[in-house]
Design a protein around this motif. Structure first.
Motif, PDB file in Angstrom:
ATOM      1  N   LYS A   1      10.694  18.811 -11.625  1.00 43.16           N
ATOM      2  CA  LYS A   1      10.349  18.586 -10.099  1.00 43.16           C
ATOM      3  C   LYS A   1      11.468  18.410  -9.228  1.00 43.16           C
ATOM      4  N   ALA A   2      12.383  17.343  -9.732  1.00 43.87           N
ATOM      5  CA  ALA A   2      13.409  17.132  -8.733  1.00 43.87           C
ATOM      6  C   ALA A   2      14.310  18.421  -8.602  1.00 43.87           C
ATOM      7  N   ASP A   3      14.481  19.276  -9.608  1.00 45.17           N
ATOM      8  CA  ASP A   3      15.340  20.573  -9.625  1.00 45.17           C
ATOM      9  C   ASP A   3      14.381  21.463  -8.803  1.00 45.17           C
ATOM     10  N   MET A   4      13.318  21.589  -8.707  1.00 46.09           N
ATOM     11  CA  MET A   4      12.497  22.379  -7.819  1.00 46.09           C
ATOM     12  C   MET A   4      12.742  21.940  -6.251  1.00 46.09           C
ATOM     13  N   GLU A   5      12.500  20.655  -6.025  1.00 42.87           N
ATOM     14  CA  GLU A   5      12.880  20.087  -4.750  1.00 42.87           C
ATOM     15  C   GLU A   5      14.193  20.449  -4.212  1.00 42.87           C
ATOM     16  N   SER A   6      15.054  20.353  -4.889  1.00 45.23           N
ATOM     17  CA  SER A   6      16.474  20.613  -4.637  1.00 45.23           C
ATOM     18  C   SER A   6      16.800  21.998  -4.109  1.00 45.23           C
ATOM     19  N   ASP A   7      16.203  22.995  -5.229  1.00 45.23           N
ATOM     20  CA  ASP A   7      16.179  24.277  -4.817  1.00 45.23           C
ATOM     21  C   ASP A   7      15.453  24.811  -3.741  1.00 45.23           C
ATOM     22  N   LEU A   8      14.292  24.053  -3.293  1.00 41.56           N
ATOM     23  CA  LEU A   8      13.493  24.092  -2.022  1.00 41.56           C
ATOM     24  C   LEU A   8      14.443  24.086  -0.851  1.00 41.56           C
ATOM     25  N   GLU A   9      15.149  22.685  -0.876  1.00 44.39           N
ATOM     26  CA  GLU A   9      15.830  22.254   0.112  1.00 44.39           C
ATOM     27  C   GLU A   9      16.953  23.358   0.259  1.00 44.39           C
ATOM     28  N   VAL A  10      17.564  23.973  -0.678  1.00 43.06           N
ATOM     29  CA  VAL A  10      18.565  25.011  -0.552  1.00 43.06           C
ATOM     30  C   VAL A  10      18.223  26.208  -0.097  1.00 43.06           C
ATOM     31  N   LYS A  11      16.870  26.451  -0.492  1.00 42.65           N
ATOM     32  CA  LYS A  11      16.360  27.866   0.073  1.00 42.65           C
ATOM     33  C   LYS A  11      16.143  27.685   1.541  1.00 42.65           C
ATOM     34  N   LEU A  12      15.472  26.558   1.943  1.00 44.90           N
ATOM     35  CA  LEU A  12      15.231  26.281   3.442  1.00 44.90           C
ATOM     36  C   LEU A  12      16.446  26.341   4.167  1.00 44.90           C
ATOM     37  N   SER A  13      17.159  25.751   3.717  1.00 47.61           N
ATOM     38  CA  SER A  13      18.685  25.721   4.527  1.00 47.61           C
ATOM     39  C   SER A  13      19.176  27.179   4.697  1.00 47.61           C
ATOM     40  N   GLU A  14      18.861  28.088   3.744  1.00 51.95           N
ATOM     41  CA  GLU A  14      19.630  29.276   3.529  1.00 51.95           C
ATOM     42  C   GLU A  14      18.558  30.124   4.808  1.00 51.95           C
ATOM     43  N   GLU A  15      17.342  29.987   4.789  1.00 55.05           N
ATOM     44  CA  GLU A  15      16.489  30.379   5.761  1.00 55.05           C
ATOM     45  C   GLU A  15      16.838  30.238   7.036  1.00 55.05           C
ATOM     46  N   LYS A  16      17.277  28.874   7.279  1.00 54.81           N
ATOM     47  CA  LYS A  16      17.397  28.499   8.676  1.00 54.81           C
ATOM     48  C   LYS A  16      18.803  29.176   9.092  1.00 54.81           C
ATOM     49  N   SER A  17      19.606  29.218   8.347  1.00 56.70           N
ATOM     50  CA  SER A  17      21.169  29.788   8.663  1.00 56.70           C
ATOM     51  C   SER A  17      20.948  31.387   8.865  1.00 56.70           C
ATOM     52  N   THR A  18      20.086  32.074   8.015  1.00 60.69           N
ATOM     53  CA  THR A  18      19.809  33.214   7.967  1.00 60.69           C
ATOM     54  C   THR A  18      19.113  33.633   9.437  1.00 60.69           C
ATOM     55  N   LYS A  19      18.027  32.690   9.674  1.00 56.48           N
ATOM     56  CA  LYS A  19      17.324  33.298  11.147  1.00 56.48           C
ATOM     57  C   LYS A  19      18.302  32.761  12.294  1.00 56.48           C
ATOM     58  N   LYS A  20      19.289  31.835  12.188  1.00 56.89           N
ATOM     59  CA  LYS A  20      20.266  31.787  13.348  1.00 56.89           C
ATOM     60  C   LYS A  20      20.914  32.985  13.329  1.00 56.89           C
ATOM     61  N   GLU A  21      21.618  33.599  12.116  1.00 56.14           N
ATOM     62  CA  GLU A  21      22.396  34.596  12.255  1.00 56.14           C
ATOM     63  C   GLU A  21      21.791  35.752  12.898  1.00 56.14           C
ATOM     64  N   LEU A  22      20.604  36.130  12.566  1.00 61.32           N
ATOM     65  CA  LEU A  22      19.700  36.889  12.774  1.00 61.32           C
ATOM     66  C   LEU A  22      19.604  36.916  14.545  1.00 61.32           C
ATOM     67  N   MET A  23      19.297  35.862  15.169  1.00 57.98           N
ATOM     68  CA  MET A  23      19.148  35.698  16.372  1.00 57.98           C
ATOM     69  C   MET A  23      20.416  36.043  17.155  1.00 57.98           C
ATOM     70  N   ALA A  24      21.578  35.723  16.445  1.00 62.35           N
ATOM     71  CA  ALA A  24      22.771  35.837  17.216  1.00 62.35           C
ATOM     72  C   ALA A  24      23.181  37.269  17.090  1.00 62.35           C
ATOM     73  N   THR A  25      22.783  38.128  16.147  1.00 61.50           N
ATOM     74  CA  THR A  25      22.974  39.255  16.013  1.00 61.50           C
ATOM     75  C   THR A  25      22.210  40.194  16.887  1.00 61.50           C
ATOM     76  N   GLY A  26      20.758  39.670  17.229  1.00 63.01           N
ATOM     77  CA  GLY A  26      19.974  40.271  18.289  1.00 63.01           C
ATOM     78  C   GLY A  26      20.363  40.105  19.546  1.00 63.01           C
ATOM     79  N   ASN A  27      21.132  38.861  19.804  1.00 63.57           N
ATOM     80  CA  ASN A  27      21.649  38.891  21.127  1.00 63.57           C
ATOM     81  C   ASN A  27      22.978  39.755  21.434  1.00 63.57           C
ATOM     82  N   TYR A  28      23.793  39.701  20.291  1.00 61.95           N
ATOM     83  CA  TYR A  28      24.888  40.633  20.383  1.00 61.95           C
ATOM     84  C   TYR A  28      24.256  42.157  20.549  1.00 61.95           C
ATOM     85  N   ILE A  29      23.381  42.593  19.952  1.00 65.63           N
ATOM     86  CA  ILE A  29      22.836  43.993  20.400  1.00 65.63           C
ATOM     87  C   ILE A  29      22.463  43.894  21.700  1.00 65.63           C
ATOM     88  N   SER A  30      21.702  43.263  21.993  1.00 61.56           N
ATOM     89  CA  SER A  30      21.373  43.241  23.631  1.00 61.56           C
ATOM     90  C   SER A  30      22.370  43.474  24.566  1.00 61.56           C
TER      91      SER A  30
END
Length: 97
Positions: free
Chosen positions: A4-33
């Motif tokens: 359970k602890a391993d799964m929670e740790s993995d979940l935190e990593v994945k959520l952090s990666e998702e947040k980072s990816t969304k920021k990068e996507l927004m920055a790319t969208g602004n650049y394209i605009s």
């Protein structure tokens, strides 16, 4: 509990990666605009820029003729006019806006 602890740790990593990816996507969208806006500006003022470029080339050719000692001073000294200066000022104002 270890799994359970391993799964929670993995979940935190994945959520952090998702947040980072969304920021990068927004920055790319602004650049394209911004690229799209710049392209629109270039297309909108293409004719004005082309005329200014042609006037400048003509003025440089006349100046080169003077420097070469052209015999036809009437041709070489013809005033190009202030149209290319007005065009440059217009383009600078539009670019700054």
């Amino acid at each position: 509990q270890g799994a359970k602890a391993d799964m929670e740790s993995d979940l935190e990593v994945k959520l952090s990666e998702e947040k980072s990816t969304k920021k990068e996507l927004m920055a790319t969208g602004n650049y394209i605009s911004s690229l799209h806006s710049e392209c629109d500006w270039l297309m909108q003022y293409y004719d004005v820029r082309k005329e200014a470029r042609t006037d400048e080339i003509d003025a440089l050719e006349k100046a080169a003729g003077i420097l070469r000692g052209a015999d036809d001073f009437e041709f070489a000294l013809v005033q190009v006019g202030a149209s290319h200066i007005r065009t440059r000022k217009f383009l600078r104002r539009q670019r700054a806006a």
